[in-house]
Design an enzyme around this catalytic site. Structure first.
Site: not given
Ligand SMILES: Cc1ncc(COP(=O)(O)O)c(C=O)c1O
Length: 310
Positions: A155
């Protein structure tokens, strides 16, 4: 607004947590973050931080990509977060935002010879997408960044310019959210969510090799579907036109929870309302994130508010 934050290895009032305008991360996006939910259980008067260990493991993986040294283990990060939440004064659902960043005040694009810092903020988050009524999406004209450009499995802050371009384009064109395709035209994910399709009664979702952030909610949904509904998930490449043929479609994410997709590129998905499998997963998810199912106790990190703070 939060009273205290964790900043430069201490708990300090929010008003004292300031960075200089030359901070490297501000100029070059050299930082990575997490979004973690702390769900307030009013019956037990305590929070359940959901899958905090998995979030911190992912943060530390992102830090390795950016050559950042966070001087805390996963256990220590959980402990610090618990302490911050306990003294936050909140008695409602919260959103926890840790951010590891290149903190040197230095001009010059690089990853090496820079100092790092970590801050953690606890705050509230207004509903991100309409999980009750569903959302309308478009395929973005922007393509998802590739692992050979900025690795999307972390991230990493700089990547979110890609997401922001897509989100605002969708919003300005009257949609709630964007779906990004990979460079070779396969479905990747939403601007801040993973995507699932229901095809032939099974769940289908793009694989990690299609430049998704490997979501923790995605993993939760796959496990709940398998264990509680006996529905398997197939991780495979997804064509854009399969979206239009899906029986149901939904997004998953820590901010978005499980958000039903009712329309894509002005075509209704299924009957154009919330599908049965989506609805069952939503209700299983709503229960599990409160920390009440002993089967999933590994996912829960309980925190009681510090007495006297409101
Ligand atoms: C680009 C992106 N994809 C998917 C997700 C979903 O990830 P998670 O379920 O770990 O929050 C997020 C959020 O964190 C994101 O920023």
């Amino acid at each position: 607004m939060p009273a205290y934050v964790f900043f430069r290895k201490q708990f300090v009032p929010l008003s004292e947590a300031k960075i200089g305008i030359l901070t490297h991360a501000l100029h070059y996006g050299t930082a990575c973050f997490e979004g973690i939910r702390g769900n307030w259980d009013s019956e037990r008067e305590s929070f359940c931080i959901f899958r905090i260990r998995d979030h911190y493991k992912r943060l530390l993986e992102g830090c390795r990509i950016l050559k950042m040294n966070v001087p805390y283990s996963v256990d220590e990060l959980c402990e610090l977060t618990g302490q911050l939440l306990a003294r936050s004064g909140y008695r409602e659902n919260v959103y926890i935002r840790p951010l590891a960043y290149k903190s040197s005040e230095a001009i010059g694009v690089r990853l090496h010879d820079l100092e790092d810092d970590l801050c953690i903020v606890v705050t509230t988050l207004p509903p991100y997408l309409d999980v009750e009524n569903g959302v309308r999406c478009c395929t973005s004209s922007w393509r998802r960044v590739d692992d050979t450009m900025i690795p999307p499995r972390g991230k990493i802050c700089g990547i979110y310019v890609n997401s922001a371009l897509a989100k605002t384009e969708a919003w300005e064109n009257g949609f709630d959210e964007a779906i990004l395709l990979t460079q070779d035209g396969h479905v990747s994910e939403g601007s801040g969510e993973n995507i699932f399709l229901v095809l032939g009664g099974k769940l289908v979702t793009p694989p990690s090799s299609d430049n998704i952030l490997v979501g923790i909610t995605r993993d939760t949904v796959m496990k709940l579907a398998e264990n509680e509904l006996g529905i398997a998930t197939i991780e495979r490449q997804v064509d854009r036109s399969e979206l239009y043929a899906a029986e149901e479609c939904f997004f998953t994410g820590t901010a978005a929870n499980i958000a039903p997709i009712l329309e894509i590129d002005r075509r209704p998905i299924g009957a154009g309302n919330i599908g049965k499998i989506t609805a069952r997963l939503q209700s299983l998810f709503a229960e599990v994130i409160l920390g009440r199912n002993p089967k999933y106790s590994d996912w829960y990190y309980p925190v009681s508010p510090k007495p006297g703070r409101t």
